[in-house]
Motif scaffolding. Sequence first.
Motif, PDB file in Angstrom:
ATOM      1  N   ASP A   3     -36.538  -9.230  26.134  1.00 29.57           N
ATOM      2  CA  ASP A   3     -37.050  -9.820  24.896  1.00 29.57           C
ATOM      3  C   ASP A   3     -36.382 -11.141  24.588  1.00 29.57           C
ATOM      4  O   ASP A   3     -36.961 -12.030  23.975  1.00 29.57           O
ATOM      5  N   ASN A   7     -39.447 -13.795  23.930  1.00 27.68           N
ATOM      6  CA  ASN A   7     -39.833 -14.101  22.550  1.00 27.68           C
ATOM      7  C   ASN A   7     -39.498 -15.538  22.181  1.00 27.68           C
ATOM      8  O   ASN A   7     -38.621 -15.800  21.372  1.00 27.68           O
ATOM      9  N   GLY A 186     -31.990   0.065  11.363  1.00 29.55           N
ATOM     10  CA  GLY A 186     -33.291  -0.500  11.717  1.00 29.55           C
ATOM     11  C   GLY A 186     -33.836  -1.457  10.678  1.00 29.55           C
ATOM     12  O   GLY A 186     -34.987  -1.887  10.778  1.00 29.55           O
ATOM     13  N   PHE A 190     -32.234  -7.271  14.121  1.00 31.32           N
ATOM     14  CA  PHE A 190     -31.680  -6.879  15.416  1.00 31.32           C
ATOM     15  C   PHE A 190     -32.144  -5.462  15.763  1.00 31.32           C
ATOM     16  O   PHE A 190     -32.113  -4.570  14.916  1.00 31.32           O
ATOM     17  N   PRO A 191     -32.551  -5.236  17.007  1.00 35.74           N
ATOM     18  CA  PRO A 191     -32.944  -3.880  17.413  1.00 35.74           C
ATOM     19  C   PRO A 191     -31.723  -2.959  17.452  1.00 35.74           C
ATOM     20  O   PRO A 191     -30.585  -3.426  17.520  1.00 35.74           O
ATOM     21  N   ARG A 192     -31.965  -1.677  17.426  1.00 42.51           N
ATOM     22  CA  ARG A 192     -30.859  -0.719  17.399  1.00 42.51           C
ATOM     23  C   ARG A 192     -29.980  -0.813  18.639  1.00 42.51           C
ATOM     24  O   ARG A 192     -28.766  -0.563  18.563  1.00 42.51           O
ATOM     25  N   TRP A 193     -30.548  -1.196  19.785  1.00 46.59           N
ATOM     26  CA  TRP A 193     -29.730  -1.302  20.996  1.00 46.59           C
ATOM     27  C   TRP A 193     -28.718  -2.437  20.891  1.00 46.59           C
ATOM     28  O   TRP A 193     -27.773  -2.515  21.691  1.00 46.59           O
ATOM     29  N   PHE A 194     -28.910  -3.316  19.882  1.00 47.82           N
ATOM     30  CA  PHE A 194     -27.972  -4.419  19.682  1.00 47.82           C
ATOM     31  C   PHE A 194     -26.585  -3.919  19.291  1.00 47.82           C
ATOM     32  O   PHE A 194     -25.626  -4.692  19.269  1.00 47.82           O
ATOM     33  N   TRP A 240     -30.345 -14.250  19.957  1.00 45.51           N
ATOM     34  CA  TRP A 240     -31.398 -13.451  19.325  1.00 45.51           C
ATOM     35  C   TRP A 240     -32.070 -14.221  18.184  1.00 45.51           C
ATOM     36  O   TRP A 240     -33.295 -14.204  18.043  1.00 45.51           O
ATOM     37  N   ARG A 244     -36.406 -15.622  17.863  1.00 51.19           N
ATOM     38  CA  ARG A 244     -37.338 -14.953  16.940  1.00 51.19           C
ATOM     39  C   ARG A 244     -38.558 -15.846  16.721  1.00 51.19           C
ATOM     40  O   ARG A 244     -38.422 -17.054  16.524  1.00 51.19           O
TER      41      ARG A 244
END
Length: 250
Positions: A3, A7, A186, A190-194, A240, A244
Amino acid sequence: MGDLLRNKPNKMNDSEQQDHRRIVFLGSVLTILMIWNGVCDYIYGYSPNLSGFDYFTSKVIDVVSTANGRPHWLIMLGQTAGWLYPAYALTYYLWWRGMRKSGFWLGYIPNILLAYAILMIGGVQHAGWAFLSVLEQAKAVVGSTDSEFYSLANRYILEHFAMGDITAVLALYIGSIWHAIAILSGRTIFPRWFLVVSPLGVLIITFVIGLLLPAPLAGFVLALFGTWFMLIPNISSTIWLLNRKNYRTY
């Protein structure tokens, strides 16, 4: 992680372009300055004789307090990173940009705690570590004939250092955990894997990897843990934000 590359931002207006340049400038400058912090961490805390486990014992205190045999001028150079911690704290502006929509308690408080911790660490640790070695450096030059006085003075210095560092340590760990909770909620961009590249994630990964390493490799991970704690999250949050699509969402 794909991503990060896919993105790409859509065409931006003038305001968004200025904001984009601001983020690029801030993230890039902080990255360069944080690399210098790693050099200074190396000066203070690296020892080729310590394994990962040794870095979690009093042996690391001996390395710092004796300056590990390094010359006085080099320890003085190591203090220069302390000047830069007010700048390092700006990395939490970048994190706040991506977290503010989650609200005051999740978007503001953890970043305020971490910014405070960084400012305190610069004033206490990077200054204090050099002072911890003053007695040993002086002893190496002129000797010490009063061992009782030497031991007491050294203990007092360590106690003052520990007392000055209490709030920094508390803010660092509480802020890191709070920050991780915000990401896992969430509610940030930022995604949770961040979580993996968040301050808490980097701290845990650094400690685990460093603990498993033998000498002389362990020191390159654990002596520089304070730099990894800032550097990797700074690079990650900058990339990141820049990738965006809708700048107005954060």
